[in-house]
Write an enzyme that holds these catalytic residues in place. Structure first.
Site, mmCIF file in Angstrom:
data_model
loop_
_atom_site.group_PDB
_atom_site.id
_atom_site.type_symbol
_atom_site.label_atom_id
_atom_site.label_comp_id
_atom_site.label_asym_id
_atom_site.label_seq_id
_atom_site.Cartn_x
_atom_site.Cartn_y
_atom_site.Cartn_z
ATOM 1 N N LYS A 54 79.707 67.920 60.965
ATOM 2 C CA LYS A 54 80.334 68.855 61.699
ATOM 3 C C LYS A 54 78.561 68.745 62.410
ATOM 4 O O LYS A 54 78.919 69.213 64.122
ATOM 5 C CB LYS A 54 80.983 70.477 61.938
ATOM 6 C CG LYS A 54 82.227 70.708 61.800
ATOM 7 C CD LYS A 54 82.846 72.023 61.232
ATOM 8 C CE LYS A 54 83.685 71.929 62.052
ATOM 9 N NZ LYS A 54 83.903 73.944 61.735
ATOM 10 N N ASP A 59 86.154 76.506 67.741
ATOM 11 C CA ASP A 59 85.562 77.254 67.276
ATOM 12 C C ASP A 59 86.026 78.465 67.241
ATOM 13 O O ASP A 59 86.953 79.561 67.361
ATOM 14 C CB ASP A 59 85.475 77.135 65.519
ATOM 15 C CG ASP A 59 85.702 76.077 64.735
ATOM 16 O OD1 ASP A 59 86.695 75.778 64.884
ATOM 17 O OD2 ASP A 59 84.790 75.310 63.816
#
Ligand code: ATR
Length: 275
Positions: A70, A106
């Site tokens: 990520k 997110d």
């Protein structure tokens, strides 16, 4: 638009076989009659650039990114949106003419889960207690600030990690001690657990919600089990609760929208399938 060419999507990570993303995205592709496949691609950290070039060559339209890529994927992106920049991590990539555009959905997933489950709640000028300072905390903090929360107390066992996250929004975040966060419970409008405590096989979060403001709600990013001991205690004490599964589903919803321009439907059938 021609439908004879399948769009290709994937989630990349290492390991990756546990991911729920293929189940969610394939259902939405099928429901929306988009000819496409969503799979998993296991990429060892040493092979990231080589494997991304392979995905480009194979005509992928985009991919989700999970651990451990990520943060490192940012170096391969030609553009990164503001939210991903602030969080310091990319979980969604659009591939266009061999170029990577990075997003982070997110924070959206975290906030949308609350909005969909507690429609009356308004974030403006509210205060929050956030427990934990890992990757999930970064997304929750960014989501809360973008949603309008004006004060966030942040507590983490390793205080240095919380102090590091404070830099994201130094004017809003106040770091407080892990062994002694109880004094803010009467003041906050929401309590967020982003630690792994309460997860199956882990210790429980030691907390007594007796002093939590009566109107406050509690949310947990842990969703195995769906009803964590924290959420059970909150419910027993009469608080509204929001379980963690929705964060996973709504971050996926935003990724799908970014790739396909369609907001896919979230319903109980999908939630049950994911669980
Ligand atoms: P993620 O990126 O998914 O948020 P992570 O980076 O491993 O996962 O973060 C896990 C969080 O749970 C951290 O805030 C961690 O606290 P530390 O930063 O002190 O490690 C917290 N956590 C895990 N086990 C814990 C425990 N036994 N007691 C208190 N906090 C714990």
């Amino acid at each position: 638009m021609s439908n004879d060419i399948d769009k290709k999507f994937a989630v990349i990570g290492h390991p990756i076989n546990h991911s729920k993303s293929p189940l969610i995205h394939q259902k939405w592709l099928d429901d929306n009659q988009i000819a496409g496949k969503y799979g998993t691609v296991d990429i060892h950290p040493d092979d990231l650039e080589k494997e991304i070039n392979r995905l480009i060559d194979e005509g992928y339209s985009g991919f989700n990114v999970t651990l451990p890529h990520k943060e490192t994927i940012k170096e391969l992106c030609h553009a990164i949106d503001d939210t991903a920049q602030k969080i310091g991590a990319v979980n969604t990539v659009v591939l266009n003419n061999g170029k990577l555009s990075g997003y982070n959905t997110d924070a959206f997933g975290f906030i949308e889960n609350i909005k969909q489950n507690l429609e009356a709640f308004k974030f403006d000028d509210k205060s929050a207690l956030v427990l934990g300072a890992g990757g999930a905390a970064r997304a929750a903090l960014q989501g809360l600030v973008e949603a309008g929360v004006s004060k966030i107390y942040l507590a983490n066992r390793t205080i240095e990690k919380a102090q590091n996250l404070k830099k994201m929004h130094a004017d809003i975040i106040e770091v407080i001690e892990w062994d002694g966060f109880d004094y803010v419970l009467p003041k906050v409008d929401l309590l967020v657990n982003t630690t792994s405590l309460g997860m199956n096989g882990k210790n429980d979060l030691k907390i007594n919600l007796r002093d939590l403001k009566k109107s406050a709600f509690v949310t947990d990013i842990v969703y195995t089990p769906l009803m964590t001991p924290l959420l059970t205690q909150a419910k027993d004490n009469g608080h509204d609760i929001v379980t963690g599964i929705g964060m996973l589903i709504y971050q996926a919803q935003k990724s799908f929208e970014i790739w396909n321009g369609i907001i896919p439907t979230v319903n109980q059938e999908l939630v049950d399938r994911v669980l």
